[in-house]
Design an enzyme around this catalytic site. Structure first.
Site, PDB file in Angstrom:
ATOM      1  N   CYS A   1      23.300  -8.054  -1.457  1.00  0.00           N
ATOM      2  CA  CYS A   1      23.055  -7.935  -2.904  1.00  0.00           C
ATOM      3  C   CYS A   1      23.348  -6.540  -3.436  1.00  0.00           C
ATOM      4  O   CYS A   1      24.064  -6.365  -4.427  1.00  0.00           O
ATOM      5  CB  CYS A   1      21.640  -8.387  -3.261  1.00  0.00           C
ATOM      6  SG  CYS A   1      20.292  -7.386  -2.576  1.00  0.00           S
TER       7      CYS A   1
ATOM      8  N   HIS B   1      15.707  -7.364  -4.068  1.00  0.00           N
ATOM      9  CA  HIS B   1      16.925  -8.061  -4.466  1.00  0.00           C
ATOM     10  C   HIS B   1      17.425  -7.488  -5.782  1.00  0.00           C
ATOM     11  O   HIS B   1      16.646  -7.005  -6.601  1.00  0.00           O
ATOM     12  CB  HIS B   1      16.674  -9.565  -4.599  1.00  0.00           C
ATOM     13  CG  HIS B   1      17.932 -10.357  -4.770  1.00  0.00           C
ATOM     14  ND1 HIS B   1      18.883 -10.456  -3.787  1.00  0.00           N
ATOM     15  CD2 HIS B   1      18.414 -11.050  -5.830  1.00  0.00           C
ATOM     16  CE1 HIS B   1      19.891 -11.201  -4.229  1.00  0.00           C
ATOM     17  NE2 HIS B   1      19.636 -11.561  -5.469  1.00  0.00           N
TER      18      HIS B   1
ATOM     19  N   HIS C   1      25.304 -12.334  -8.229  1.00  0.00           N
ATOM     20  CA  HIS C   1      24.580 -11.733  -7.109  1.00  0.00           C
ATOM     21  C   HIS C   1      25.032 -12.323  -5.787  1.00  0.00           C
ATOM     22  O   HIS C   1      25.686 -13.367  -5.739  1.00  0.00           O
ATOM     23  CB  HIS C   1      23.060 -11.893  -7.291  1.00  0.00           C
ATOM     24  CG  HIS C   1      22.540 -13.271  -7.051  1.00  0.00           C
ATOM     25  ND1 HIS C   1      21.351 -13.502  -6.421  1.00  0.00           N
ATOM     26  CD2 HIS C   1      23.029 -14.496  -7.348  1.00  0.00           C
ATOM     27  CE1 HIS C   1      21.118 -14.809  -6.348  1.00  0.00           C
ATOM     28  NE2 HIS C   1      22.123 -15.432  -6.895  1.00  0.00           N
TER      29      HIS C   1
END
Length: 175
Positions: A89, A137, A149
């Site tokens: 990510c 994240h 993402h």
């Protein structure tokens, strides 16, 4: 003694082996449950009216970063990867902003800690959305309630609802 990276890689491998043992029907059920949870979380977020307030215009650098991230759609998630063939990510977001000419920290935690924070209601395309209380994240806001993402092992870079996970906050690399 194992390094932190080795420990995480072992856990990821174990999870992948476990998922591979699931029957096809179980995998379909798990994917459907994930879709339902994502849709429910996004609907709750949209119902707050947030999308009526967020920005719709990215800066020139934000457009470049978002264009880079979008070109990576379909590439696999690999923990610790920074491209060009796979990403995690924060590898995706750091490389997207590097392509736009801005160096940002490598990890989602450092992005949260060091980049300028903006209220969620003031986010605009190109901003980074940080997720979960531990900032574990990150995705790049694409506009219209969506983000790009690299979700997790076994998945690929994709477009997803921005409100599908618990938002910690938003940071702006080009503040």
């Amino acid at each position: 003694m194992d390094t932190q990276r080795e420990k995480i890689e072992k856990r990821v491998s174990a999870a992948q082996r476990m998922e591979a043992r699931l029957a096809e029907e179980q995998r379909r059920e798990l994917a459907e449950l994930e879709r339902e949870e994502t849709a429910e979380a996004q609907a709750e977020w949209v119902d707050t009216g947030i999308l009526d307030r967020v920005g719709t215009e990215a800066t020139a650098a934000g457009r470049k970063a978002l264009a880079y991230a979008t070109r990576q759609i379909g590439k696999p998630y690999v923990w610790g990867a920074e491209g060009p063939d796979s990403f995690d990510c924060s590898g995706l977001t750091s490389q997207a902003w590097l392509a736009a000419g801005t160096v940002v920290p490598r990890t989602s935690q450092e992005q949260w800690r060091l980049l300028d924070r903006v209220p969620v209601a003031d986010m605009r395309p190109g901003d980074l959305i940080i997720y979960f209380p531990d900032a574990s994240h990150v995705g790049i806001y694409a506009g219209d309630g969506e983000m790009v993402h690299a979700p997790r092992p076994g998945r690929s870079v994709t477009v997803a609802p921005a409100g599908s996970m618990e938002i910690l906050g938003v940071v702006r690399p080009d503040a």
